[in-house]
Design a protein around this motif. Structure first.
Motif, PDB file in Angstrom:
ATOM      1  N   ALA A  74       0.829  -1.210   0.000  1.00  0.00           N
ATOM      2  CA  ALA A  74       0.000   0.000   0.000  1.00  0.00           C
ATOM      3  C   ALA A  74       0.860   1.256   0.000  1.00  0.00           C
ATOM      4  O   ALA A  74       1.918   1.281   0.625  1.00  0.00           O
ATOM      5  N   ASP A  76      -0.070   4.020   1.375  1.00  0.00           N
ATOM      6  CA  ASP A  76      -0.269   4.561   2.719  1.00  0.00           C
ATOM      7  C   ASP A  76      -1.257   3.646   3.432  1.00  0.00           C
ATOM      8  O   ASP A  76      -1.781   2.708   2.835  1.00  0.00           O
ATOM      9  N   HIS A  77      -1.497   3.911   4.689  1.00  0.00           N
ATOM     10  CA  HIS A  77      -2.354   3.027   5.476  1.00  0.00           C
ATOM     11  C   HIS A  77      -3.558   3.776   6.037  1.00  0.00           C
ATOM     12  O   HIS A  77      -4.068   3.419   7.099  1.00  0.00           O
ATOM     13  N   SER A  78      -4.007   4.757   5.302  1.00  0.00           N
ATOM     14  CA  SER A  78      -5.142   5.547   5.756  1.00  0.00           C
ATOM     15  C   SER A  78      -6.450   4.770   5.597  1.00  0.00           C
ATOM     16  O   SER A  78      -6.557   3.848   4.787  1.00  0.00           O
ATOM     17  N   GLU A  80      -9.069   5.912   4.253  1.00  0.00           N
ATOM     18  CA  GLU A  80      -9.588   6.208   2.911  1.00  0.00           C
ATOM     19  C   GLU A  80      -8.991   5.246   1.880  1.00  0.00           C
ATOM     20  O   GLU A  80      -9.713   4.731   1.027  1.00  0.00           O
ATOM     21  N   TRP A  81      -7.683   5.001   1.963  1.00  0.00           N
ATOM     22  CA  TRP A  81      -7.064   4.083   1.002  1.00  0.00           C
ATOM     23  C   TRP A  81      -7.585   2.667   1.209  1.00  0.00           C
ATOM     24  O   TRP A  81      -7.910   1.970   0.248  1.00  0.00           O
ATOM     25  N   ARG A  82      -7.677   2.245   2.471  1.00  0.00           N
ATOM     26  CA  ARG A  82      -8.169   0.884   2.752  1.00  0.00           C
ATOM     27  C   ARG A  82      -9.583   0.692   2.212  1.00  0.00           C
ATOM     28  O   ARG A  82      -9.895  -0.353   1.641  1.00  0.00           O
ATOM     29  N   PHE A  85      -9.403   0.485  -1.586  1.00  0.00           N
ATOM     30  CA  PHE A  85      -8.837  -0.812  -1.963  1.00  0.00           C
ATOM     31  C   PHE A  85      -9.879  -1.916  -1.791  1.00  0.00           C
ATOM     32  O   PHE A  85     -10.057  -2.769  -2.677  1.00  0.00           O
ATOM     33  N   VAL A 130      -7.201   1.997  -7.944  1.00  0.00           N
ATOM     34  CA  VAL A 130      -6.652   2.443  -6.662  1.00  0.00           C
ATOM     35  C   VAL A 130      -5.128   2.550  -6.782  1.00  0.00           C
ATOM     36  O   VAL A 130      -4.498   1.749  -7.472  1.00  0.00           O
TER      37      VAL A 130
END
Length: 157
Positions: A74, A76-78, A80-82, A85, A130
């Motif tokens: 990833a 980042d581990h925010s 929003e990204w999770r 994804f 993504v």
């Protein structure tokens, strides 16, 4: 964790091996009569121990001859990204399993496709949907063992 007694474990083991078994045969394997066995199955379903009853199919005979294990790193581990994804992998039916990992990769995917061209299309679809920092793909050459049945202890403790 739900505590299962020996009879519950025998029922679960029988259903994992063959969910089409008649209640009479499951009951016999568990040492019960049919009605109590059926009630236990209903309780195991209600408690979430048994989550689904499905048919297993040969992927190659369905046109899914290539299995790919895809490692995702990833950016980042925010949250929003999770979420993005999860939405992206959820929208691609060829992605059969997704695990969030500890270690070098953040996510591990099991993908079933017909061939390399189909994998390339899936790769592009995923990376267009993504942002991903790194993708590592491992192509399975042979499936040597496959089971969906967990090794439930069916021996008295």
């Amino acid at each position: 964790m739900t505590e299962l007694d020996l009879i519950d474990r025998k029922i679960v083991a029988a259903l994992m091996q063959d969910a089409t078994l008649p209640i009479a045969q499951i009951a016999e394997k568990a040492g019960l009569s049919q009605t109590p066995c059926w009630k236990r199955i209903q309780r195991l379903e209600a408690s979430g121990v048994l989550t689904q009853r499905v048919a297993l199919a040969d992927p190659a005979k369905l046109g899914f001859g290539l299995t790919v294990f895809v490692g995702i790193e990833a950016p980042d581990h925010s949250a929003e990204w999770r979420e993005a994804f999860a939405d992206a992998v959820g929208a691609i039916p060829e992605i059969m399993e997704v695990y969030r990992m500890a270690g070098e990769m953040d996510y591990l995917l099991r993908v079933a496709v017909s061939d390399m061209a189909a994998f390339d299309r899936l790769y592009k679809r995923l990376t267009d949907a993504v942002a991903i920092k790194n993708v590592t793909s491992h192509f399975a050459m042979e499936r040597m063992k496959f089971t969906t049945a967990y090794p439930v202890d069916t021996v008295s403790r």
